[in-house]
Design an enzyme around this catalytic site. Structure first.
Site, PDB file in Angstrom:
ATOM      1  N   LYS A   1       0.844  -1.210   0.000  1.00 55.73           N
ATOM      2  CA  LYS A   1       0.000   0.000   0.000  1.00 55.73           C
ATOM      3  C   LYS A   1       0.874   1.252   0.000  1.00 55.73           C
ATOM      4  O   LYS A   1       0.628   2.195  -0.761  1.00 55.73           O
ATOM      5  CB  LYS A   1      -0.931   0.020   1.229  1.00 55.73           C
ATOM      6  CG  LYS A   1      -1.858  -1.180   1.316  1.00 55.73           C
ATOM      7  CD  LYS A   1      -2.761  -1.110   2.528  1.00 55.73           C
ATOM      8  CE  LYS A   1      -2.054  -1.123   3.861  1.00 55.73           C
ATOM      9  NZ  LYS A   1      -1.323  -2.378   4.168  1.00 55.73           N
TER      10      LYS A   1
ATOM     11  N   ARG B   1      -9.797   0.854   8.544  1.00 59.05           N
ATOM     12  CA  ARG B   1      -9.264  -0.464   8.846  1.00 59.05           C
ATOM     13  C   ARG B   1     -10.266  -1.291   9.653  1.00 59.05           C
ATOM     14  O   ARG B   1      -9.980  -2.433  10.006  1.00 59.05           O
ATOM     15  CB  ARG B   1      -8.023  -0.271   9.693  1.00 59.05           C
ATOM     16  CG  ARG B   1      -6.791  -0.929   9.154  1.00 59.05           C
ATOM     17  CD  ARG B   1      -5.694  -0.479  10.069  1.00 59.05           C
ATOM     18  NE  ARG B   1      -4.475  -1.123   9.839  1.00 59.05           N
ATOM     19  CZ  ARG B   1      -3.439  -0.552   9.227  1.00 59.05           C
ATOM     20  NH1 ARG B   1      -3.537   0.630   8.693  1.00 59.05           N
ATOM     21  NH2 ARG B   1      -2.313  -1.192   9.142  1.00 59.05           N
TER      22      ARG B   1
ATOM     23  N   ARG C   1      11.444  -1.336  11.003  1.00 55.68           N
ATOM     24  CA  ARG C   1      10.369  -0.859  11.879  1.00 55.68           C
ATOM     25  C   ARG C   1      10.201  -1.770  13.089  1.00 55.68           C
ATOM     26  O   ARG C   1      10.342  -2.986  12.975  1.00 55.68           O
ATOM     27  CB  ARG C   1       9.040  -0.820  11.089  1.00 55.68           C
ATOM     28  CG  ARG C   1       8.716   0.537  10.545  1.00 55.68           C
ATOM     29  CD  ARG C   1       7.578   0.529   9.577  1.00 55.68           C
ATOM     30  NE  ARG C   1       6.357  -0.143  10.021  1.00 55.68           N
ATOM     31  CZ  ARG C   1       5.238  -0.157   9.315  1.00 55.68           C
ATOM     32  NH1 ARG C   1       5.182   0.470   8.154  1.00 55.68           N
ATOM     33  NH2 ARG C   1       4.171  -0.785   9.752  1.00 55.68           N
TER      34      ARG C   1
ATOM     35  N   ARG D   1      -0.202  -8.719  13.577  1.00 56.12           N
ATOM     36  CA  ARG D   1      -0.811  -7.728  12.665  1.00 56.12           C
ATOM     37  C   ARG D   1      -1.652  -8.428  11.601  1.00 56.12           C
ATOM     38  O   ARG D   1      -2.710  -7.934  11.213  1.00 56.12           O
ATOM     39  CB  ARG D   1       0.290  -6.880  12.015  1.00 56.12           C
ATOM     40  CG  ARG D   1       0.900  -5.884  12.993  1.00 56.12           C
ATOM     41  CD  ARG D   1       2.209  -5.332  12.492  1.00 56.12           C
ATOM     42  NE  ARG D   1       2.092  -4.638  11.229  1.00 56.12           N
ATOM     43  CZ  ARG D   1       3.113  -4.437  10.402  1.00 56.12           C
ATOM     44  NH1 ARG D   1       4.306  -4.878  10.701  1.00 56.12           N
ATOM     45  NH2 ARG D   1       2.927  -3.773   9.283  1.00 56.12           N
TER      46      ARG D   1
END
Ligand code: AP5
Length: 224
Positions: free
Chosen positions: A16, A91, A163, A174
């Site tokens: 994305k 989301r 990250r 996630r």
């Protein structure tokens, strides 16, 4: 197509952010990536960042009301008057409903929700090799999209890091969150005839070409 109001959907690591950067360049529209906004807030130690950090570190979603306020403020700003690209929002179904309500209040419509589809194994491969720049959030991959100079962002010259939420166990969590809370949006947008699917398993350039072709087709259909 008078305005382009786009939502980018897809699991973590589907591309994305990679495609959002390209769309932003192509269409010169404001690009609101909620993950980037939240990471900047954490870095700057703002109230938003202090609230978001613990959720993000665990790979959980931040509470709906927190992130809805962030996006509503931006959609109402003059820079978003001709369109916008949303990455990472909505989301959850309540977030999608809040977006609909805000667009209705502004007298505007969503153009499309682009779903970039990749499977779980590919997500793990991609996030394992991702490198993100500390300044602008620009994204690279050690194997699939390496920077010209190792460890340095091609775009703004800042340092590239892994990250915090790209650790294997956080990636798994996630993904669970995505399947549980975000996947219902596929039916939500399909039901409203706004869903457009893109195979995210190809190279970044090929995925970008498919998205451009898809948007061009939508423009032609609108003109017919
Ligand atoms: P966020 O930053 O939005 O994370 P995400 O959705 O999990 O998405 P990613 O940024 O991990 O992946 P991406 O799809 O952008 O892929 P990328 O282009 O980088 O959110 C982080 C956190 O913030 C959340 O966990 C949550 O806590 C919070 N949050 C954010 N929004 C929220 C909301 N609305 N509500 C509640 N909480 C929210 O690509 C990945 C890698 O693959 C890169 O290395 C890239 O170079 C490579 N790559 C990309 N495309 C390709 C390709 N086609 N082929 C090969 N490699 C590729």
């Amino acid at each position: 197509m008078s305005e382009l109001n786009l939502v980018l959907l897809g699991p973590p690591g589907s591309g994305k952010g990679t495609q959002g950067e390209r769309l932003q360049e192509d269409f010169r529209l404001p690009y609101y990536a909620t993950g980037d906004i939240l990471r900047a807030a954490v870095r700057d130690e703002t109230e938003l960042g202090k609230t978001a950090k613990e959720y993000m570190d665990r790979g959980d979603l931040v509470p709906d009301e927190v992130i809805i306020a962030v996006i509503v403020e931006r959609l109402g700003s003059p820079e978003a008057a001709d369109g916008f690209i949303l990455d990472g929002f909505p989301r959850t179904v309540p977030q999608a409903e809040a977006l609909d309500a805000e667009l209705e209040r502004l007298g505007r419509d969503l153009t499309a929700a682009l779903l970039i589809e990749v499977d779980n194994d590919e997500v793990v491969r991609r996030l394992g090799g991702r490198r993100t720049c500390v300044k602008g959030g620009h994204v690279f991959h050690v194997e699939f999209d390496p920077p010209k100079n190792e460890g340095v962002c091609d775009i703004d010259g800042s340092r590239l890091i892994v990250r915090d939420d790209d650790e294997p166990e956080v990636i798994r969590h996630r993904l669970e969150q995505y399947h549980d809370k975000t996947e219902p949006l596929i039916a939500y947008y399909d039901h409203r005839s706004l869903l457009r699917r893109v195979d995210g398993g190809m190279s970044p350039d090929e995925v970008g070409d498919r998205i451009r072709a898809l948007l061009a087709t939508m423009r032609m259909e609108e003109d017919i």
